[in-house]
Design an enzyme around this catalytic site. Structure first.
Site, PDB file in Angstrom:
ATOM      1  N   ASN A   1      15.457 -80.036  28.198  1.00  0.00           N
ATOM      2  CA  ASN A   1      16.035 -78.888  27.527  1.00  0.00           C
ATOM      3  C   ASN A   1      15.643 -78.936  26.056  1.00  0.00           C
ATOM      4  OD1 ASN A   1      17.865 -77.002  26.315  1.00  0.00           O
ATOM      5  ND2 ASN A   1      18.962 -77.070  28.270  1.00  0.00           N
TER       6      ASN A   1
ATOM      7  N   ALA B   1     -32.375 -50.166  30.347  1.00  0.00           N
ATOM      8  CA  ALA B   1     -31.363 -50.675  29.415  1.00  0.00           C
ATOM      9  C   ALA B   1     -31.954 -51.029  28.061  1.00  0.00           C
ATOM     10  CB  ALA B   1     -30.690 -51.915  30.027  1.00  0.00           C
TER      11      ALA B   1
ATOM     12  N   ARG C   1     -26.528 -42.297  19.641  1.00  0.00           N
ATOM     13  CA  ARG C   1     -25.354 -41.428  19.560  1.00  0.00           C
ATOM     14  C   ARG C   1     -24.033 -42.198  19.499  1.00  0.00           C
ATOM     15  NH1 ARG C   1     -27.680 -37.898  24.461  1.00  0.00           N
ATOM     16  NH2 ARG C   1     -28.927 -39.793  24.672  1.00  0.00           N
TER      17      ARG C   1
HETATM   18  C1  UD1 Z   1     -31.421 -39.200  30.798  1.00  0.00           C
HETATM   19  C2  UD1 Z   1     -32.305 -38.192  31.557  1.00  0.00           C
HETATM   20  C3  UD1 Z   1     -31.476 -36.952  31.871  1.00  0.00           C
HETATM   21  C4  UD1 Z   1     -30.250 -37.340  32.683  1.00  0.00           C
HETATM   22  C5  UD1 Z   1     -29.448 -38.440  31.968  1.00  0.00           C
HETATM   23  C6  UD1 Z   1     -28.382 -38.956  32.900  1.00  0.00           C
HETATM   24  C7  UD1 Z   1     -34.572 -38.571  30.684  1.00  0.00           C
HETATM   25  C8  UD1 Z   1     -35.637 -38.030  29.811  1.00  0.00           C
HETATM   26  N1  UD1 Z   1     -33.431 -37.856  30.735  1.00  0.00           N
HETATM   27  O1  UD1 Z   1     -31.051 -38.582  29.575  1.00  0.00           O
HETATM   28  O2  UD1 Z   1     -32.243 -36.028  32.604  1.00  0.00           O
HETATM   29  O3  UD1 Z   1     -29.434 -36.215  32.916  1.00  0.00           O
HETATM   30  O4  UD1 Z   1     -30.302 -39.534  31.600  1.00  0.00           O
HETATM   31  O5  UD1 Z   1     -27.538 -39.891  32.277  1.00  0.00           O
HETATM   32  O6  UD1 Z   1     -34.764 -39.585  31.312  1.00  0.00           O
HETATM   33  N2  UD1 Z   1     -33.962 -46.192  27.939  1.00  0.00           N
HETATM   34  C9  UD1 Z   1     -34.904 -47.191  27.973  1.00  0.00           C
HETATM   35  N3  UD1 Z   1     -36.033 -47.065  27.229  1.00  0.00           N
HETATM   36  C10 UD1 Z   1     -36.288 -45.973  26.458  1.00  0.00           C
HETATM   37  C11 UD1 Z   1     -35.320 -44.939  26.441  1.00  0.00           C
HETATM   38  C12 UD1 Z   1     -34.169 -45.061  27.191  1.00  0.00           C
HETATM   39  O7  UD1 Z   1     -34.737 -48.197  28.657  1.00  0.00           O
HETATM   40  O8  UD1 Z   1     -37.341 -45.948  25.813  1.00  0.00           O
HETATM   41  C13 UD1 Z   1     -32.735 -46.355  28.729  1.00  0.00           C
HETATM   42  C14 UD1 Z   1     -31.467 -46.217  27.904  1.00  0.00           C
HETATM   43  O9  UD1 Z   1     -31.048 -47.485  27.403  1.00  0.00           O
HETATM   44  C15 UD1 Z   1     -30.473 -45.656  28.917  1.00  0.00           C
HETATM   45  C16 UD1 Z   1     -31.351 -44.878  29.892  1.00  0.00           C
HETATM   46  O10 UD1 Z   1     -32.678 -45.320  29.671  1.00  0.00           O
HETATM   47  O11 UD1 Z   1     -29.792 -46.690  29.599  1.00  0.00           O
HETATM   48  C17 UD1 Z   1     -31.276 -43.369  29.676  1.00  0.00           C
HETATM   49  O12 UD1 Z   1     -31.681 -43.071  28.342  1.00  0.00           O
HETATM   50  P1  UD1 Z   1     -30.912 -42.013  27.444  1.00  0.00           P
HETATM   51  O13 UD1 Z   1     -31.613 -41.912  26.148  1.00  0.00           O
HETATM   52  O14 UD1 Z   1     -29.467 -42.281  27.420  1.00  0.00           O
HETATM   53  O15 UD1 Z   1     -31.201 -40.685  28.281  1.00  0.00           O
HETATM   54  P2  UD1 Z   1     -30.338 -39.363  28.349  1.00  0.00           P
HETATM   55  O16 UD1 Z   1     -30.590 -38.551  27.123  1.00  0.00           O
HETATM   56  O17 UD1 Z   1     -28.949 -39.656  28.682  1.00  0.00           O
HETATM   57 CA    CA Z   2     -27.740 -41.529  28.770  1.00  0.00          CA
END
Ligand code: UD1
Ligand code: CA
Length: 484
Positions: free
Chosen positions: A399, A25, A31
């Site tokens: 009332n 998290a 995005r």
């Molecule tokens: C990630 C997966 C992807 C999968 C998708 C599913 C990786 C590289 N890719 O992509 O294969 O299909 O989730 O939803 O893992 N986060 C951290 N620290 C960081 C980066 C991210 O805690 O340094 C957390 C984000 O807050 C998020 C989660 O990890 O809750 C996933 O990160 P996000 O960047 O959304 O990954 P996706 O591109 O969705």
């Molecule tokens: Ca994600």
């Protein structure tokens, strides 16, 4: 291979001390184009992360749950503090793999860690348990929850090991959307971002992750290939419902999952005995409770921790936030209620506005264009038309006539109005607070009341009516003459 129900699986599973849940998290959620951390964006009236924590809490106690936070970590911590979970700080967000590296000290002494994503909010406790049990039963190093949604775009894709030309249960690698080449993009099975890891192999090999990818990040998904090369077993488990693994990356997905969650909530309520007409038009937050045989009409919003009793009818276009509604209550169209109590058999609306601290007594009526604030209306009392009741204590059987106003504010302070049982307030009365109207007293219509009225008295506070015979015809004659 052993079935999940085997004795071996059970003995591992029951040692909760051996089993932790980590929730990723820390990301910013670029995005979403937001100034606020992604995991605090709400669906069904609750932050994304709170939905994930709620599901995890049904599987392990909060002391076994670790949220990895980073971007606006303090805000996230504060919002989730009441849940009692632990927090791990990932100071710089260098990828999902890096997040797990930063959590090494918190997690390394657990035998198994289940990884959830703070942005995959529809996951259910029973699916988390299924991944855990499957992982234990097969003694895997890593188990990936996968799905085949209608549109796999944006997700990492699963490539299974081929055995005699056929896809096996083992996974060879995960390829992120941006790195897909040629026909790889046709691969429909996606990575949910939900995994179980045996912590030992995870932390033995995690140091080998590299950042040679499109985002220059440490991808947790690269653990698949790393563990495979080290001879460890990496398995995939297909989710039975792909909705559960949908992630939120954009506001479009936020709206889609909000709708899905509200749909799920409405279905649960309907199965439990509440009638909801055109449920797709109603917004019912995740924590709302509704009793049996209550009817919710189209376009109703029930927000926050609202509780509605049995046998109520809530008509269209009413918005009810953090209220407690008793049994057999009728709320006519267009009412707005906030932080208030409505007791059994009361009737509201159309167009009543209950502001915070209102308490509408048993069988009481509050009608059109009536606004209340910190006002208590006793049993059977009525305020049916065009009235403002603020900072008022109103007894039983009172009332309140049309257009009555409590003048509760002198520009600096607020003052209270007390109206005792069975009093009758004539239409268009202004009651200048602080003031007390005694039991059974009458207030003449159109009165401005500035002094307390004793019980059973009549109070009149208005000019005497004057009649000037023939005045109107004389005036008309005068005006006609002047215009000629
Ligand atoms: C990630 C997966 C992807 C999968 C998708 C599913 C990786 C590289 N890719 O992509 O294969 O299909 O989730 O939803 O893992 N986060 C951290 N620290 C960081 C980066 C991210 O805690 O340094 C957390 C984000 O807050 C998020 C989660 O990890 O809750 C996933 O990160 P996000 O960047 O959304 O990954 P996706 O591109 O969705
Ligand atoms: Ca994600």
């Amino acid at each position: 291979m052993a079935k999940p129900t085997s004795k071996a699986a059970k003995s591992v599973k029951n040692k909760t001390g051996q089993f932790a849940i980590a929730i990723l998290a820390a990301g910013k959620g670029t995005r979403l184009k937001s100034r606020h951390p992604k995991v605090l964006h709400e669906i069904a009236g609750k932050p994304l992360l709170a939905h994930v924590v709620a599901a995890a809490s049904k599987v392990v106690p909060p002391q076994n749950i670790f949220a990895i936070v980073g971007y606006e970590a303090e805000q996230v911590r504060e919002a989730l503090a009441p849940t009692g979970i632990n927090f791990v700080l990932q100071r710089e967000q260098r990828g999902t793999g890096h997040a797990m590296m930063e959590a090494r000290n918190a997690l390394k002494n657990f035998e198994t860690v289940l990884v959830l994503s703070g942005d995959v909010p529809l996951i259910r406790a029973k699916t988390i348990k299924r991944v855990r049990d499957f992982h234990h039963a097969h003694r895997a190093a890593m188990t990936i929850l996968t799905a085949e949604p209608p549109d796999p775009t944006g997700y990492g894709r699963i490539f299974r090991k081929q055995v005699k030309g056929k896809a096996s249960g083992e996974v060879e690698r995960i390829v992120e959307q941006k790195s897909l080449r040629g026909t790889e993009a046709e691969q429909r099975e996606i990575n949910s971002g939900i995994y179980a890891f045996a912590t030992k192999p995870l932390y033995t090999h995690i140091g080998k992750l590299k950042t040679d990818n499109a985002h220059h990040e440490y991808y947790l998904t690269d653990m698949v290939a790393l563990l495979g090369k080290a001879g460890e077993k990496v398995l995939a488990l297909r989710a039975s419902d792909s909705i559960e693994v949908f992630g939120v990356n954009t506001r479009i997905e936020l709206a889609e999952l909000d709708a899905k969650l509200r749909d799920r909530k409405a279905r649960e309520l309907m199965l439990a005995g509440t009638t909801i007409f055109r449920p797709e038009t109603c917004d019912i937050d995740a924590e709302v409770e509704i009793g049996p045989d209550t009817v919710i009409e189209p376009f109703v919003q029930l927000i926050g921790k609202t509780k509605v009793g049995a046998d109520c009818r809530i008509r269209s276009y009413s918005v009810i936030t953090n209220c407690e509604i008793g049994d057999g209550v009728l709320i006519r169209p267009g009412c707005i209620l906030e932080d208030s109590v409505v007791r059994n058999g009361a009737q509201l609306g159309p167009y009543s506005h209950l502001r915070p601290g209102s308490d509408i007594g048993e069988g009481a009526h509050v009608g059109n264009f009536v606004e209340t604030k910190k006002a208590r209306l006793g049993k059977g009392s009525k305020a049916n038309h065009l009235t403002y009741l603020g900072d008022a204590e109103i007894g039983e059987g009172v009332n309140v006539g049309a257009g009555t106003i409590t003048c509760n504010y002198d520009g600096v302070n607020k003052h209270g109005t007390t109206i005792e049982d069975s009093a009758f307030i004539g239409s268009d009365a202004t009651l200048v607070a602080p003031i007390r109207i005694g039991k059974g007293a009458y207030i003449g219509a159109g009165s401005c009341i500035t002094e307390d009225v004793p019980a059973d008295a009549l109070a009149l506070g208005r000019g005497r009516q004057v009649i000037k015979e023939g005045w109107a015809s004389e005036r008309r004659a005068k005006l006609n003459k002047a215009s000629k």
